[in-house]
Design an enzyme around this catalytic site. Structure first.
Site, mmCIF file in Angstrom:
data_model
loop_
_atom_site.group_PDB
_atom_site.id
_atom_site.type_symbol
_atom_site.label_atom_id
_atom_site.label_comp_id
_atom_site.label_asym_id
_atom_site.label_seq_id
_atom_site.Cartn_x
_atom_site.Cartn_y
_atom_site.Cartn_z
ATOM 1 N N ASP A 170 64.146 32.804 34.834
ATOM 2 C CA ASP A 170 63.844 32.672 33.402
ATOM 3 C C ASP A 170 65.039 32.981 32.511
ATOM 4 O OD1 ASP A 170 61.189 31.944 33.463
ATOM 5 O OD2 ASP A 170 60.442 33.995 33.460
HETATM 6 C C1 GLC Z 1 59.495 37.027 36.251
HETATM 7 C C2 GLC Z 1 58.619 35.856 35.902
HETATM 8 C C3 GLC Z 1 58.851 34.701 36.817
HETATM 9 C C4 GLC Z 1 60.304 34.400 36.935
HETATM 10 C C5 GLC Z 1 61.088 35.622 37.357
HETATM 11 C C6 GLC Z 1 62.573 35.385 37.404
HETATM 12 O O1 GLC Z 1 59.032 37.615 37.437
HETATM 13 O O2 GLC Z 1 57.266 36.204 35.927
HETATM 14 O O3 GLC Z 1 58.177 33.566 36.352
HETATM 15 O O4 GLC Z 1 60.455 33.368 37.852
HETATM 16 O O5 GLC Z 1 60.836 36.654 36.442
HETATM 17 O O6 GLC Z 1 63.127 35.241 36.135
HETATM 18 C C1 GLC Z 2 62.591 38.236 30.744
HETATM 19 C C2 GLC Z 2 62.679 38.862 32.128
HETATM 20 C C3 GLC Z 2 62.152 37.957 33.175
HETATM 21 C C4 GLC Z 2 60.790 37.462 32.790
HETATM 22 C C5 GLC Z 2 60.792 36.856 31.389
HETATM 23 C C6 GLC Z 2 59.404 36.474 30.988
HETATM 24 O O1 GLC Z 2 63.397 37.146 30.687
HETATM 25 O O2 GLC Z 2 64.014 39.222 32.449
HETATM 26 O O3 GLC Z 2 62.116 38.632 34.423
HETATM 27 O O4 GLC Z 2 60.395 36.502 33.701
HETATM 28 O O5 GLC Z 2 61.296 37.783 30.480
HETATM 29 O O6 GLC Z 2 59.351 35.836 29.778
#
Ligand code: GLC
Ligand code: GLC
Length: 793
Positions: free
Chosen positions: A484
């Site tokens: 993300d």
């Molecule tokens: C969080 C989110 C997931 C994402 C991950 C890596 O666990 O829930 O959707 O893939 O972060 O950013």
């Molecule tokens: C932030 C976190 C990530 C998560 C995301 C959800 O980027 O670092 O882990 O998945 O928020 O919106």
């Protein structure tokens, strides 16, 4: 090394013996639509259906001390006031024990010859928490004590409850009966639901106004009514409604008293909301209380809960010579998979329950952990998720559990999302063999009349990614891919905007190797599925997959490992050419699982590099060296300090991708070492790990962090489902296929003799496996009934 608790495998419990854990160690209760979070000191909250919109107990965010508020029992014994769970009074106890089990928590405290045993659980099919309190006089003199039960109501919307005080402090309303306190804020207007706290005997006094109970200047640790042994019999009008009940009890030596509390949620039809002007219809609450009026009823409901979990966890068990492996597989990993399925990423002690709903990609991945236990619910979830998709295959990134409607609150346009629907559906089909799901009509964006079959949704999903490629023929990343925080089209310099939702710069050509690997792996599965259906489009899917493989080999290989991405300007990310973050884990995992370039040795080289550069003491980090400065071109990833989260943290979710790729390459020693590093049952330093030692956490601080090995974001993580898939299918090697089970272990030879009990559809297999390092596999065609097989490979 200091420990705070230990496993009790025969009871399927984790036993906490030291109340002051390094962080609240929580458990979940509930399996239908009523859920609770409960810490080892009875803190936490519950909600019905939706942690944001139907919050029942108030929880304080960023409170000091943290985890303040919950279901508190106070015992006033002479001048001493204590709690069985130690908090909030923190009076030293003679003994303390918390047992977190499957869907229940028991907390027992003893003080001055009085034993207080509490049992908390959510009965199957009910919208309530049961609190059973048993007090026993273990001393030699008679005791006169007072017991107080206390909790604080949330005004339903957990978000506005924390911010809209000009309204909230005037709206609170309650009703009081001799044995129950009703919370009915906003029921007079648009709500048809209320909550109640009832007990199976009349109380001797009560309070419903917080300040009357606590005192304006006291915290939960010193309620003025408890200190005085009194009740204010207060009726809340606005401010902060609570439910406090007092019981004056006499206990002869050896005698026990047992009280049963029901913390419930009830709904009424619009035409039956009131029994008299302003008086709420309490029939559903009364019915619920009557169902738990006696200890025998509670025992029966608790026994039913236990057999529910016996059944679920009895579907896959292993008996090996590694106790940590057995307890992970047989108990905690599967349990955590169920919880992540229920919650997605909405409510934990790291997820606030007000920020996120059910994730499109998250919930699809979660299916891999539960489809063997609750296939019907997996089926419904797939249909719910698919219904939030757009006609062009794009997706809302999440939906709200209450409405099942998608929203863009945490962004949209993630390049990987559509492919996860194929992943989730294939998981479901291989486990169940239920192809009828593919014919289900499913709308787009929940619009009636827009329905197409689920199979069409899958085709659209695949096409969406196949046709959204960049200059190197690799998938466009969009907002981000699985990571993300790899926001390559965002260029945000404004601290007041979110990397997830700020408008992307148009015309971005950033491409992702992680999605490329995912596309190849899922594309192959999809083609196999289409073949089975006799669908001619399989050939097109295969062609798209091969051309993607070629693109990866041509543009996605850095010499020693797979690149991670091309940025907005077409520059490499995750390359030896970069000054920092030369190598990332996700593309090694996904291109490795897709076996791209395996024949040319690319997978083995990439896995060697993962071991060489990404592995550290506690697992494999996401990228290295971590970014040391903020780089707007890369987005949120570089916003994290080095070694944390997506910037050099051990993001446990992606470790099993590499481990699975290692298993596919037959690298048993790497598999085992990496698996043990991230699996909590093998982690001995509870103080360092900080979070619950019985569940996976999203992130463990990586080698470059200030405190490597420290865990964060426990419970709600895709790590649960992926480690489950990894251990069950790739280490123990039991792989569900459309027509049966394929046995293909990858485990060090010294642990190669083990037994697996596996229920699969209407079949039950007892597999005695002896793995002697053979590369072959053993196929068990599906046949209903019980079979015992000795398998040597
Ligand atoms: C969080 C989110 C997931 C994402 C991950 C890596 O666990 O829930 O959707 O893939 O972060 O950013
Ligand atoms: C932030 C976190 C990530 C998560 C995301 C959800 O980027 O670092 O882990 O998945 O928020 O919106």
């Amino acid at each position: 090394m200091k420990t705070f608790g230990h496993f009790d495998d025969s009871a399927r419990e984790f036993v906490i013996t030291e109340a002051a854990t390094p962080w609240p160690w929580i458990n979940y209760m509930g399996s239908g639509d009523f859920f609770s979070l409960i810490s080892n000191t009875a803190g936490g909250y519950c909600f019905c259906k939706d942690a944001k919109f139907r919050r029942i107990l108030r929880y304080r965010y960023n409170g000091v001390p943290m985890d303040a508020g919950g279901r508190y029992f106070y015992i006033k014994d002479g001048d001493t006031v204590w709690n069985p769970g130690w908090k909030p009074c923190k009076t030293a106890l003679d003994s303390y024990e918390c047992r977190h089990g499957m869907g229940y928590t028991r907390i027992t405290g003893q003080k001055d010859g009085l034993k207080a045993e509490t049992l908390f659980f959510v009965p199957l099919g009910q919208r309530c928490e049961i609190h059973r309190v048993r007090l026993t006089n273990t001393g030699s003199a008679a005791k006169k004590i007072q017991l107080y039960a206390f909790l604080e109501w949330c005004l339903w919307n957990a978000s506005t409850d924390m911010e809209n005080f000009q309204r909230n402090l005037s709206t609170g309303e309650v009703e009081i009966e001799p044995d129950a306190i009703y919370h009915k804020t906003e029921y007079r207007e648009r709500r048809n639901h209320y909550a109640f706290y009832g007990v199976n005997r009349p109380f001797d006094g009560y309070d419903t106004d917080r300040e009357t109970f606590l005192g304006m200047y006291n915290g939960f640790e010193a309620p003025q009514q408890v200190l005085a042994g009194t009740s204010g019999n207060s009726v809340a009008h606005g401010w902060s409604p609570v439910a406090a009940q007092r019981f004056d009890l006499s206990l002869e030596p050896g005698a026990s008293e047992e009280l049963v509390f029901v913390l419930g949620y009830a709904e009424n039809p619009d035409d039956a909301k009131f029994t008299a002007p302003g008086v709420i219809n309490k029939a559903p609450a009364r019915e619920m209380m009557a169902a738990f009026a006696t200890p025998a009823q509670v025992d029966a409901a608790f026994a039913a809960l236990r057999s529910y979990w016996d059944d679920l966890l009895g579907r896959f068990t292993v008996t090996s010579d590694v106790p940590e492996l057995d307890r992970t597989v047989n108990i905690w990993n599967q349990y955590q998979c169920m919880i992540t399925f229920f919650m997605s990423r909405s409510a934990s002690y790291f997820e606030s329950g007000i920020g996120r709903g059910m994730g499109f990609r998250d919930s699809n991945q979660d299916l891999a952990g539960i489809v063997h236990m609750i296939p019907d619910r997996a089926r419904q979830r797939i249909l719910d998720i698919a219904a939030t998709q757009f006609p062009d295959g794009g997706c809302y990134h999440q939906y709200q559990p209450l409405t099942k409607r998608g929203n863009n609150d945490i962004g949209g346009g993630f390049g990987d999302d559509p492919l996860w629907l194929i992943f989730g559906t294939v998981e479901y089909l291989k486990e169940t063999g239920d192809f009828s799901i593919l014919d289900e009509p499913v709308p787009f964006d929940n619009k009636p009349g827009s329905e197409k079959t689920l199979l069409e949704h899958l085709k659209i999903s695949f096409r969406r990614v196949a046709t959204n490629v960049g200059p190197h023929g690799l998938p466009l990343i969009g907002r981000a891919d699985w990571n993300d925080c790899l926001n390559l089209n965002c260029f945000s310099n404004d601290p007041d905007e979110s990397f997830q939702t700020t408008e992307n710069v148009a015309g971005g050509k950033a491409e992702s190797l992680m999605i490329a690997g995912l596309f190849v792996a899922e594309g192959r599965d999809f083609a196999e599925l289409l073949d089975r259906l006799g669908d001619a489009s399989a050939a097109d899917v295969r062609a798209a997959v091969s051309s993607m493989e070629e693109s990866v080999k041509k543009y996605g290989w850095d010499g020693e490992w797979f690149l991670r991405a091309y940025d907005f300007y077409g520059r490499k990310i995750g390359s030896s050419e970069n000054a920092e973050s030369k190598i990332f884990i996700e593309s090694q995992g996904w291109c490795g699982m897709a076996r791209i370039g395996a024949a040319e040795g690319l997978c083995d080289k990439a896995l060697d590099s993962a071991v060489k550069y990404l592995e550290c003491e506690h697992g494999m980090v996401l990228n290295t060296p971590a970014y040391s400065e903020f780089i707007p071109d890369y987005g949120e990833i570089s916003s994290y300090p080095r070694g944390y989260k997506e910037n050099g943290g051990i993001f446990c979710h992606n470790n099993p991708w590499v481990i699975i790729a290692e298993a596919m390459a037959g690298r048993a020693d790497d598999v085992w070492r990496h698996y043990r590093k991230i699996t909590p049952a093998f982690c001995t330093d509870q103080a360092l790990r900080k979070v619950e030692p019985y569940v996976f956490c999203q992130m463990v601080a990586g080698a470059e962090a200030a405190k490597p090995g420290e865990g964060k974001n426990s419970w709600l993580t895709g790590t649960a489902a992926w480690t489950w898939k990894c251990v069950s299918e790739f280490i123990l090697g039991i792989k569900p296929q459309y027509d049966g089970l394929l046995v293909e272990p990858c485990i060090p030879l010294k642990h190669g003799t083990y037994r697996v009990h596996r229920r699969f559809r209407d079949a039950e297999y007892e597999l005695n496996i002896r793995y002697t390092g053979g590369k072959g596999s053993f196929f068990i065609p599906y046949k209903p009934g019980r079979q015992v097989l000795n398998i040597e490979l």
